[in-house]
Enzyme design. Structure first.
Site, PDB file in Angstrom:
ATOM      1  N   ARG A  26       0.856  -1.180   0.000  1.00 15.85           N
ATOM      2  CA  ARG A  26       0.000   0.000   0.000  1.00 15.85           C
ATOM      3  C   ARG A  26       0.894   1.234   0.000  1.00 15.85           C
ATOM      4  NH1 ARG A  26      -3.868  -0.858   5.003  1.00 15.85           N
ATOM      5  NH2 ARG A  26      -4.694   1.189   4.396  1.00 15.85           N
ATOM      6  N   HIS A  27       0.279   2.369  -0.244  1.00 13.15           N
ATOM      7  CA  HIS A  27       0.964   3.651  -0.075  1.00 13.15           C
ATOM      8  C   HIS A  27       1.408   3.754   1.378  1.00 13.15           C
ATOM      9  CE1 HIS A  27      -2.616   4.727   2.165  1.00 13.15           C
ATOM     10  NE2 HIS A  27      -3.276   4.107   1.200  1.00 13.15           N
ATOM     11  N   ASN A  69      -5.541   8.496   6.883  1.00 16.29           N
ATOM     12  CA  ASN A  69      -5.400   7.262   7.654  1.00 16.29           C
ATOM     13  C   ASN A  69      -5.320   7.599   9.144  1.00 16.29           C
ATOM     14  OD1 ASN A  69      -3.181   5.635   5.278  1.00 16.29           O
ATOM     15  ND2 ASN A  69      -5.361   5.258   5.608  1.00 16.29           N
ATOM     16  N   ARG A  88      -1.253   9.691  -2.636  1.00 15.40           N
ATOM     17  CA  ARG A  88      -0.455   8.968  -1.649  1.00 15.40           C
ATOM     18  C   ARG A  88       0.388   7.835  -2.241  1.00 15.40           C
ATOM     19  NH1 ARG A  88      -5.953   8.361  -1.182  1.00 15.40           N
ATOM     20  NH2 ARG A  88      -6.913   6.365  -0.606  1.00 15.40           N
ATOM     21  N   GLU A  92      -8.241   3.612  -5.169  1.00 19.31           N
ATOM     22  CA  GLU A  92      -8.950   2.926  -4.090  1.00 19.31           C
ATOM     23  C   GLU A  92     -10.455   2.853  -4.396  1.00 19.31           C
ATOM     24  OE1 GLU A  92      -8.956   0.747  -2.231  1.00 19.31           O
ATOM     25  OE2 GLU A  92      -8.748   1.205  -0.104  1.00 19.31           O
ATOM     26  N   HIS A 150      -3.741   0.392  -2.754  1.00 21.27           N
ATOM     27  CA  HIS A 150      -4.570   0.735  -1.600  1.00 21.27           C
ATOM     28  C   HIS A 150      -5.145  -0.525  -0.970  1.00 21.27           C
ATOM     29  CE1 HIS A 150      -4.627   4.968  -3.067  1.00 21.27           C
ATOM     30  NE2 HIS A 150      -4.590   4.387  -4.239  1.00 21.27           N
TER      31      HIS A 150
END
Lengths: 454, 488
Positions: free
Chosen positions: A241-242, A248, A291, A311, A376
């Site tokens: 993932r980023h 987040n 991101r 995402e 994502h």
């Protein structure tokens, strides 16, 4: 609401395969032992299930192992071994019977009949069986005479077979080669003249050449396209993932925020990790969201942006926390917990939609060699489910934590997974399925499994 | 990968496409990464092979149209065209006789001229794929082309069409040869006879692609109009897509009907997007559509809708099974969903202006662009190619994209194609293109078409705009080209 939902599902073509689907299809493998039939069968089945076409493999060798408990040696496969012949024919019949049951009782759409099927006679039997029941038939023949490839196949998958479990490697190799010889004398390849009315693809030398005859419908066309894109060159796929993002930290879903300081640190750690792996010709892919791109930038190499890797679109719930979703859309929240795979956010997407959006990514991943995909949570779950053959029920709950790289390496019939946590702390974004998924549940019950945040 | 300390470049979001790009000194940096996926590294030369009347030009044109639509700059180079321009007048098949020295010389020159233009297109004009459409029936001619490609760093992919069915050949001749400039002054019988003799001229020297001696080449052999295919050494993504496309097209006569949903509640309010139901007039249209379809007496009609209420309501009136495709949903206007144009102008004047500057590439904030739409519609086009008679009930932007594919419209024209409510377009493939019949079902509806406004009539040019205006968006083609030249 319920009726509408049901009706929508009935007519719903998740746009990959026309739903008012016609007859079920039997894919019939053809080829000498160690030509990759089972490899192809399993991979194709995994792909079709992932895109939403219920598919199952029927491996006749498995039936034989169940019938004949212990395998002695290649003599079982000698063409003049009448007892064995009877058993093998019975196994094939049993498998065909199960195919019929799979279609009629279990709503299967594709069955992959995995056996050598090397004689015209055997193939004719299968063809009649299918015609009688109204099934379509598509043959997949794998032809290969490269001794190196065959030896490699034997090493990769035969030594680990239950047939050879207590054998010494040399012995096993010798026995298997004899086994192949048993089939060679009676092997008749699909004939381009005599069999011109059949639908088939012939794969030569692991994909350097293909002969495709009479593709009948959409699913056969997709199967051909898939088979023509897969390869067996060793490589690894890295999924990550980023880095942790600002949203987040706040516990908000979706959005297009930048990396947090820890997220940036992760990007640096990822760059070091990748360098340490010493990967040849690595391709790097990101989504169009800030991101993932920020994360890729730190690697200092060229990367490609795919909108398809964005995402999942949470529609009206974009940028909300789970608490806010529970407060503003409690019904939606409950329905999502009831069927997280098929649930579509209002004005947004479902995991099911995501899978269809990601299909071209999977196709290109199959074509490529070493690739790092920076994406994502929901997207990574979908991709992982494809590689690890996870069902629609498991997929939305696969663990894909931040700051962890998954290295997938195809091996034998499956995929080896190595997980690397790069030692940079991050919030947890994983929400398990709560116990109570009823619409009339209390807010605490809904939020029981929501992860912590600021 | 060189050892670089993490010094990430700043990212800015391109205001038109909403793509995050690294920038330097406030200006976007040239970077290939804003393309969806690198289709090709080096340009590709597709070379057709086959006797006359085997569908080479049909395939060339169709493939070119498809590749351009999905965003791969492609052009076809028809050697016959070069010959016609050079020779001005076509006398007879004798020109093509293998012992006609004069003829052979001219034909060779034409092929060279075409290859020269190919080189220019692929190296200087930003082309990515060139389709070299000629018979190319001898190993010698193909050898020359392979050499040419090697010298210039192009990949070569052969597309051979093999067909011996006399009916198919006859039909080809009737469909496309009789109308050719070569035969404008002949009657049908004369033309057919001459053309058959022309084919004969090639037959003796025809060397098909050979499984053994040509095994290092990349090619697809199409046998009997798609009954069978032989595919050898597909090298990369674009070749794989080309093969997939060629294996899905067919020439069985059929018609494709395109229409929008009936007029919707949001339509009459002048609002874009949303998921509203049909108005009374919209329902009237649905009924008329049902009657229309019945009168057309279409064999095995498939009906497709989006997953939005208005198209489904329209299909329901037909009382036949239909399939819902999410990818047929209207373009996502993101933050502008359900707004009126006046409200967009008021709340997002900059966005509104940007959209008018480049309506094809412009992406709504948190929404989509026409360019995105085309990408999402590609599987629909592929399935439309596979199918026969289909009625697609969709939306304005979606219909524009589909129409652009069938009518070979450019990205500039596409977003302004007229697709009014309550009208059905019937598309029937004919010769090298598509016949379009527009049928209005005589039910009144609002007009939802917005033309491109005159330059300079809009916009609040406040200071915030200056940045964007100073840094014009560089098209990917130009960027890539410069990079390519550096590498070579």
């Amino acid at each position: 609401m319920d009726l509408e939902y049901v009706r929508r599902r009935r007519c719903d073509s998740a746009a990959s395969v026309p739903q008012f689907c016609n007859s079920p299809t039997v894919i019939v493998m053809v080829g000498l032992p160690a030509r990759g039939k089972t490899y192809i069968s399993k991979k194709l089945t995994r792909y079709l299930n992932w895109i939403g076409v219920p598919t199952k493999v029927f491996n006749v060798g498995q039936y034989r192992r169940d019938a004949v408990k212990t395998y002695k040696n290649f003599e079982f496969f000698k063409p003049d071994n009448e007892d064995a012949m009877r058993i093998r024919k019975a196994c094939a019949s049993a498998a065909l019977k199960d195919v019929a049951a799979y279609f009629s009782k279990e709503h299967g759409q594709v069955a992959v009949f995995d056996a050598t099927n090397t004689t015209r006679e055997r193939r004719a039997i299968i063809n009649s069986f299918a015609k009688e029941k109204g099934y379509k038939v598509f043959f997949v023949e794998s032809i290969c005479d490269d001794p190196e490839i065959i030896t490699e196949n034997i090493k990769q998958v035969k030594f680990g077979s239950p047939d050879y479990i207590d054998r010494d490697i040399e012995e096993a190799m010798q026995d298997f080669i004899q086994r192949i010889e048993c089939y060679k004398a009676s092997y008749t390849s699909i004939d381009d003249e005599l069999d011109r009315k059949l639908s088939y693809i012939k794969i030569f030398d692991v994909g350097s050449r293909y002969l495709v005859n009479r593709v009948q419908d959409h699913i056969q066309s997709r199967i051909v396209y898939y088979l023509m894109n897969i390869h067996v060159t060793p490589r690894s796929i890295y999924l990550s993932r980023h880095g942790e993002s600002e949203l987040n930290l706040l516990g908000c879903i979706g959005g297009d925020s930048a990396l947090s300081p820890r997220g940036l640190k992760y990007a640096g750690a990822l760059a070091s990790f990748i360098r340490g792996q010493k990967i040849k010709d690595l391709k790097v892919w990101t989504s169009h969201m800030r991101r993932t791109i920020q994360t890729a930038e730190v690697l200092g190499v060229q990367y490609e942006q795919w909108k398809a890797l964005n995402e999942i679109d949470a529609g009206v719930c974009e940028e909300l926390t789970y608490e806010e979703i529970q407060e503003n859309f409690p019904d939606e929240f409950a329905m999502r917990d009831q069927d997280k795979y098929r649930y579509r956010y209002p004005k947004g997407e479902s995991y099911e939609d995501l899978v269809h959006r990601l299909e071209p990514v999977i196709m290109e991943l199959e074509r490529q060699e070493n690739v790092l995909v920076i994406c994502h949570q929901a997207v990574m779950r979908c991709l992982l489910a494809y590689f690890l053959d996870k069902s629609g029920d498991e997929l939305p709950y696969l663990r894909c934590p931040l700051h962890t790289v998954l290295k997938l390496t195809p091996v034998a019939y499956g995929c080896k997974v190595e997980s690397f946590f790069l030692n940079i702390e991050a919030v947890n974004t994983h929400r398990e399925k709560p116990k109570n998924v009823n619409v009339n549940r209390k807010p605490e019950e809904a939020l029981q499994t929501a992860p912590d945040h600021i | 990968m060189e050892d670089k300390s993490p010094n990430p470049r700043e990212l800015t979001q391109n205001p038109l496409k909403k793509i995050w790009m690294p920038n330097k000194n406030g200006l976007p940096e040239k970077h290939i990464s804003h393309r969806r996926v690198c289709m090709t590294n080096c340009p590709t030369l597709i070379v057709t092979v086959g006797l006359p009347a085997r569908g080479k030009t049909y395939i060339s044109k169709k493939l070119t149209r498809y590749l351009n639509w999905i965003g791969v700059p492609t052009r076809e180079f028809n050697v016959g065209q070069y010959r016609r321009e050079f020779m001005k007048i076509y006398k007879s098949f004798e020109f093509f006789r293998p012992d006609n020295e004069e003829g052979l010389k001219i034909r060779r020159q034409c092929a060279s001229a075409a290859l020269n233009d190919v080189r220019q297109y692929l190296t200087e004009e930003g082309g990515q794929v060139a389709v070299f459409d000629a018979t190319n029936t001898t190993r010698e001619r193909r050898g020359t082309i392979i050499q040419f490609a090697e010298q210039n760093g192009f990949k070569v992919f052969f597309v051979e069409s093999v067909c011996e069915d006399p009916e198919v050949i006859q039909e080809n001749i009737v469909q496309v040869k009789l109308g050719s400039p070569d035969y404008t002054n002949c009657n049908t019988e004369e033309a057919v006879e001459d053309f058959m003799k022309r084919i004969k001229c090639y037959e003796n020297s025809y060397e098909t692609l050979d499984e053994v001696s040509d095994r290092e080449l990349s090619y697809i052999k199409i046998i009997d109009v798609g009954q069978r295919y032989l595919v050898n050494r597909v090298l990369d993504h674009i070749q794989s897509r080309i093969v997939y496309y060629l294996m899905n097209i067919h020439i069985t006569p059929r018609s494709i009907y395109l229409c929008r949903h009936g007029e919707s509640e949001l339509n009459v309010k002048g609002r874009i997007g949303g998921d509203s139901g049909l108005t009374t007039r919209g329902k009237e249209f649905a009924k008329k559509l049902s009657q229309f379809i019945q009168t057309q007496n279409i064999q095995d009609l498939k009906v497709w809708t989006s997953q939005m209420k208005r198209t489904i309501q329209t299909a329901e009136a037909l009382d036949v099974p239909y399939e819902q495709w999410k990818v047929l949903n209207e373009i996502d206007a993101g933050v502008c969903e359900e707004l009126m144009y006046e409200e967009i102008q008021e709340n997002y004047p900059l966005e509104f202006a940007l959209r008018d500057q480049d309506k094809y590439r412009y992406r709504y904030p948190k929404g989509e662009s026409y360019e995105d739409l085309v990408q999402r519609l590609e599987p629909v086009i592929m399935e439309l190619e596979r199918q026969e008679n289909v009625l697609v009930i969709c939306h304005q932007a979606v219909m524009r994209c589909l129409l652009a594919y069938f009518l070979d419209k450019t990205a500039e024209e596409l977003p302004y194609l007229k697709c009014p409510l309550h009208a059905v377009l019937k598309l029937t493939p004919v010769a090298y293109g598509c016949k379009v019949e527009s049928i209005s079902l005589n039910v009144e509806a609002v007009n939802t078409h917005r033309e491109k406004p005159e330059v300079g009539t809009n916009t609040n040019n406040n200071n915030n705009n200056t940045f964007y205006l100073k840094a014009p968006f560089r098209t990917p083609k130009v960027t890539l080209q410069k990079t390519r030249n550096k590498i070579q």
